[in-house]
Write a protein that holds these residues in place. Structure first.
Motif, PDB file in Angstrom:
ATOM      1  N   SER A  49       0.834  -1.201   0.000  1.00 48.11           N
ATOM      2  CA  SER A  49       0.000   0.000   0.000  1.00 48.11           C
ATOM      3  C   SER A  49       0.872   1.257   0.000  1.00 48.11           C
ATOM      4  O   SER A  49       2.034   1.198   0.381  1.00 48.11           O
ATOM      5  N   PRO A  50       0.295   2.403  -0.379  1.00 42.52           N
ATOM      6  CA  PRO A  50       0.997   3.674  -0.173  1.00 42.52           C
ATOM      7  C   PRO A  50       1.343   3.821   1.309  1.00 42.52           C
ATOM      8  O   PRO A  50       0.498   3.575   2.168  1.00 42.52           O
ATOM      9  N   GLY A  51       2.585   4.175   1.597  1.00 49.15           N
ATOM     10  CA  GLY A  51       2.955   4.434   2.983  1.00 49.15           C
ATOM     11  C   GLY A  51       3.186   3.200   3.835  1.00 49.15           C
ATOM     12  O   GLY A  51       3.316   3.308   5.053  1.00 49.15           O
ATOM     13  N   THR A  78      10.023   2.234   0.647  1.00 48.51           N
ATOM     14  CA  THR A  78      11.276   2.960   0.446  1.00 48.51           C
ATOM     15  C   THR A  78      12.085   2.992   1.739  1.00 48.51           C
ATOM     16  O   THR A  78      13.320   2.844   1.716  1.00 48.51           O
ATOM     17  N   GLY A 119       2.556   2.371  -5.023  1.00 48.91           N
ATOM     18  CA  GLY A 119       1.851   1.974  -3.809  1.00 48.91           C
ATOM     19  C   GLY A 119       0.412   1.615  -4.116  1.00 48.91           C
ATOM     20  O   GLY A 119      -0.409   2.486  -4.417  1.00 48.91           O
ATOM     21  N   ASN A 120       0.105   0.321  -4.066  1.00 48.63           N
ATOM     22  CA  ASN A 120      -1.212  -0.136  -4.497  1.00 48.63           C
ATOM     23  C   ASN A 120      -1.334  -1.606  -4.112  1.00 48.63           C
ATOM     24  O   ASN A 120      -0.517  -2.418  -4.535  1.00 48.63           O
ATOM     25  N   LEU A 121      -2.343  -1.947  -3.326  1.00 49.65           N
ATOM     26  CA  LEU A 121      -2.479  -3.322  -2.843  1.00 49.65           C
ATOM     27  C   LEU A 121      -3.342  -4.173  -3.781  1.00 49.65           C
ATOM     28  O   LEU A 121      -3.653  -5.315  -3.479  1.00 49.65           O
ATOM     29  N   THR A 177      -0.004  -0.798  11.076  1.00 49.09           N
ATOM     30  CA  THR A 177      -1.022   0.249  11.203  1.00 49.09           C
ATOM     31  C   THR A 177      -2.133   0.099  10.159  1.00 49.09           C
ATOM     32  O   THR A 177      -3.167   0.755  10.259  1.00 49.09           O
ATOM     33  N   GLU A 178      -1.929  -0.754   9.155  1.00 52.36           N
ATOM     34  CA  GLU A 178      -2.969  -0.957   8.131  1.00 52.36           C
ATOM     35  C   GLU A 178      -4.067  -1.909   8.592  1.00 52.36           C
ATOM     36  O   GLU A 178      -5.110  -2.013   7.937  1.00 52.36           O
ATOM     37  N   LYS A 187      -6.125  -7.280   6.158  1.00 55.29           N
ATOM     38  CA  LYS A 187      -5.802  -6.964   4.761  1.00 55.29           C
ATOM     39  C   LYS A 187      -5.603  -8.211   3.899  1.00 55.29           C
ATOM     40  O   LYS A 187      -5.867  -8.180   2.690  1.00 55.29           O
ATOM     41  N   LYS A 216       6.767  -1.619  10.624  1.00 58.74           N
ATOM     42  CA  LYS A 216       6.329  -0.719  11.706  1.00 58.74           C
ATOM     43  C   LYS A 216       5.934  -1.483  12.966  1.00 58.74           C
ATOM     44  O   LYS A 216       4.990  -1.094  13.678  1.00 58.74           O
ATOM     45  N   LEU A 235       5.179   0.094  16.270  1.00 58.95           N
ATOM     46  CA  LEU A 235       3.873   0.713  16.543  1.00 58.95           C
ATOM     47  C   LEU A 235       2.812  -0.311  16.974  1.00 58.95           C
ATOM     48  O   LEU A 235       1.683   0.063  17.300  1.00 58.95           O
ATOM     49  N   HIS A 247       0.395   0.210  19.839  1.00 63.58           N
ATOM     50  CA  HIS A 247      -0.581   1.297  19.678  1.00 63.58           C
ATOM     51  C   HIS A 247      -1.724   0.893  18.745  1.00 63.58           C
ATOM     52  O   HIS A 247      -2.572   1.721  18.420  1.00 63.58           O
ATOM     53  N   ARG A 287      -3.472 -13.684  14.087  1.00 63.38           N
ATOM     54  CA  ARG A 287      -4.639 -13.703  13.194  1.00 63.38           C
ATOM     55  C   ARG A 287      -4.179 -13.538  11.745  1.00 63.38           C
ATOM     56  O   ARG A 287      -4.669 -14.217  10.841  1.00 63.38           O
ATOM     57  N   SER A 324      -6.213   4.831   1.070  1.00 64.73           N
ATOM     58  CA  SER A 324      -5.405   3.614   0.982  1.00 64.73           C
ATOM     59  C   SER A 324      -6.035   2.494   1.808  1.00 64.73           C
ATOM     60  O   SER A 324      -6.823   2.764   2.718  1.00 64.73           O
ATOM     61  N   PRO A 325      -5.648   1.240   1.541  1.00 62.58           N
ATOM     62  CA  PRO A 325      -6.032   0.163   2.449  1.00 62.58           C
ATOM     63  C   PRO A 325      -5.531   0.486   3.856  1.00 62.58           C
ATOM     64  O   PRO A 325      -4.380   0.899   4.029  1.00 62.58           O
ATOM     65  N   GLY A 326      -6.390   0.331   4.852  1.00 64.10           N
ATOM     66  CA  GLY A 326      -5.951   0.531   6.233  1.00 64.10           C
ATOM     67  C   GLY A 326      -5.810   1.976   6.663  1.00 64.10           C
ATOM     68  O   GLY A 326      -5.268   2.251   7.734  1.00 64.10           O
ATOM     69  N   THR A 377       0.348   7.647   9.605  1.00 63.84           N
ATOM     70  CA  THR A 377       1.363   6.592   9.467  1.00 63.84           C
ATOM     71  C   THR A 377       1.734   6.327   8.006  1.00 63.84           C
ATOM     72  O   THR A 377       2.717   5.648   7.734  1.00 63.84           O
ATOM     73  N   GLU A 378       0.973   6.863   7.058  1.00 67.63           N
ATOM     74  CA  GLU A 378       1.293   6.673   5.632  1.00 67.63           C
ATOM     75  C   GLU A 378       2.381   7.623   5.137  1.00 67.63           C
ATOM     76  O   GLU A 378       2.914   7.433   4.037  1.00 67.63           O
ATOM     77  N   GLY A 379       2.674   8.675   5.899  1.00 67.01           N
ATOM     78  CA  GLY A 379       3.725   9.595   5.482  1.00 67.01           C
ATOM     79  C   GLY A 379       3.167  10.855   4.844  1.00 67.01           C
ATOM     80  O   GLY A 379       2.102  10.848   4.222  1.00 67.01           O
ATOM     81  N   LYS A 389       2.385  11.836   0.545  1.00 67.42           N
ATOM     82  CA  LYS A 389       1.400  11.153  -0.302  1.00 67.42           C
ATOM     83  C   LYS A 389       0.677  12.101  -1.263  1.00 67.42           C
ATOM     84  O   LYS A 389       0.267  11.697  -2.350  1.00 67.42           O
ATOM     85  N   TYR A 403       0.622  11.078  -5.094  1.00 70.09           N
ATOM     86  CA  TYR A 403      -0.656  10.571  -5.624  1.00 70.09           C
ATOM     87  C   TYR A 403      -1.612  11.745  -5.864  1.00 70.09           C
ATOM     88  O   TYR A 403      -2.703  11.795  -5.280  1.00 70.09           O
ATOM     89  N   LYS A 421      -5.685   8.871  12.537  1.00 69.58           N
ATOM     90  CA  LYS A 421      -4.666   8.287  13.444  1.00 69.58           C
ATOM     91  C   LYS A 421      -3.743   9.356  14.014  1.00 69.58           C
ATOM     92  O   LYS A 421      -2.541   9.129  14.195  1.00 69.58           O
ATOM     93  N   LEU A 443      -1.219   8.765  16.733  1.00 71.41           N
ATOM     94  CA  LEU A 443       0.083   8.145  16.436  1.00 71.41           C
ATOM     95  C   LEU A 443       1.115   9.160  15.921  1.00 71.41           C
ATOM     96  O   LEU A 443       2.268   8.796  15.687  1.00 71.41           O
TER      97      LEU A 443
END
Lengths: 220, 220
Positions: free
Chosen positions: A37-39, A43, A119-121, A141-142, A146, A164, A167, A170, A177, B37-39, B141-143, B146, B150, B164, B167
């Protein structure tokens, strides 16, 4: 009618992807498609992992983004050559884009090419780029749902980096799971929980990449 | 050739989207397209916001996902009727899917329909569903890069929920940098930093939705 066109595009992509893989193989380069995903921290993961690897391995990175050369600049800043592809709105890299990018590298002099996808799931899962390995980055955090909600991405992964992890306290993310969902999908993905902030888990992922590079050289 | 087909699909989508909007207007329903984004926290935002709104407003939710009915179940659990669309691998909702979903609602009895799109910061931006407002959720948390990376998603947003926020101290996200990037894009999006965990900022977003519903009724 649309379905026929879509199939034609996919086949053309697969042909170019196979040619890319043949070029990587001929030059004994391991090619990794880095997705998420994005973020998610793709990177940032490269910034943490590549400097150590670059001490003994020759590496180049292909960066895919809709816009900016920000990610390629981040990779250049750690001393690793990189090539930015801007998709101009496109939601995934395709094999032809990667073919043009690797044409700018001296493949024979390289050990590892990492292709960081857009960034794309969803969309990126459907396009073979000619890689040997798919590494999916999912941040805690996602959320731990997912894998169930975006199955194609995880079905084809060779490694799942759970990023991450610092985190985790939090969030309500349950690693067990997620692990069960991964197994239920019959995914063969190796799981690497890690945190770039604390450094925990980075070594295991680097070892796996090193071992894939050795296996890659032995096989050919 | 592919471009012509793509254009044909978009036009068909736009026609159905306009018909959806006309149906919403005729029933004096405010329609919101919820993207991110997802999440990013789209469903969690709805869980936090809808129970209060539902005390005085009649609401229904359309949920879009590749697989599972998990999100629709979460919405039903807070007492709000919902309809799950599974895209079977598709990376975005389209107007036709939404048309079929809202056909199952008694639109005349509703004040608000929220359409939670597939988690995707790219593809969903290109498809009008017939909504009146676009709300994009971006988690800290995605930064903070973005918006630059995007741009189409943020260009068309009416509101940007920065989720969030609890966080934020654990990230290097700079809210001011993000705000400048949003302005540079000439986006008209109203910014709502909030945290579902602490409740901070929720009221401002609810007030904005309430005000949009009132404006929506006045205009027709």
């Amino acid at each position: 009618m649309e379905i026929i066109v879509a199939k034609k595009i996919l086949n053309a992509n697969d042909q170019i992807a196979q040619a890319n893989r043949a070029r990587f193989d001929a030059s004994r380069v391991l090619a990794v498609n880095l997705l998420g995903s994005p973020g998610a921290g793709k990177t940032t993961l490269l910034e943490a992992v590549l400097p150590g690897l670059a001490k003994t391995r020759k590496i180049a990175v292909v960066e895919g983004d809709l816009a900016t050369s920000r990610d390629a600049e981040r990779i250049e800043a750690i001393g690793v050559p990189s090539m930015q592809i801007n998709t101009a709105g496109g939601c995934h890299l395709d094999a032809n884009m990667v073919s043009r990018a690797i044409g700018t590298f001296e493949l024979d002099s390289l050990d590892l090419v990492v292709i960081e996808n857009v960034g794309n799931l969803v969309c990126t899962a459907g396009f073979d780029l000619g890689e040997h390995l798919r590494v999916v980055v999912l941040s805690v955090t996602e959320g731990d749902d997912k894998i169930e909600k975006y199955p194609p991405m995880f079905q084809k992964a060779d490694a799942l980096v759970l990023s991450k992890m610092d985190l985790l306290p939090h969030t309500n993310f349950q690693v067990e799971r997620m692990r069960e969902n991964l197994q239920r999908l019959s995914s063969q993905a190796r799981l690497f929980p890690l945190s770039v902030q604390t450094g925990d888990g980075i070594d295991a992922f680097v070892d796996w990449l090193e071992s894939a590079m050795r296996r890659d050289r032995r096989d050919r």
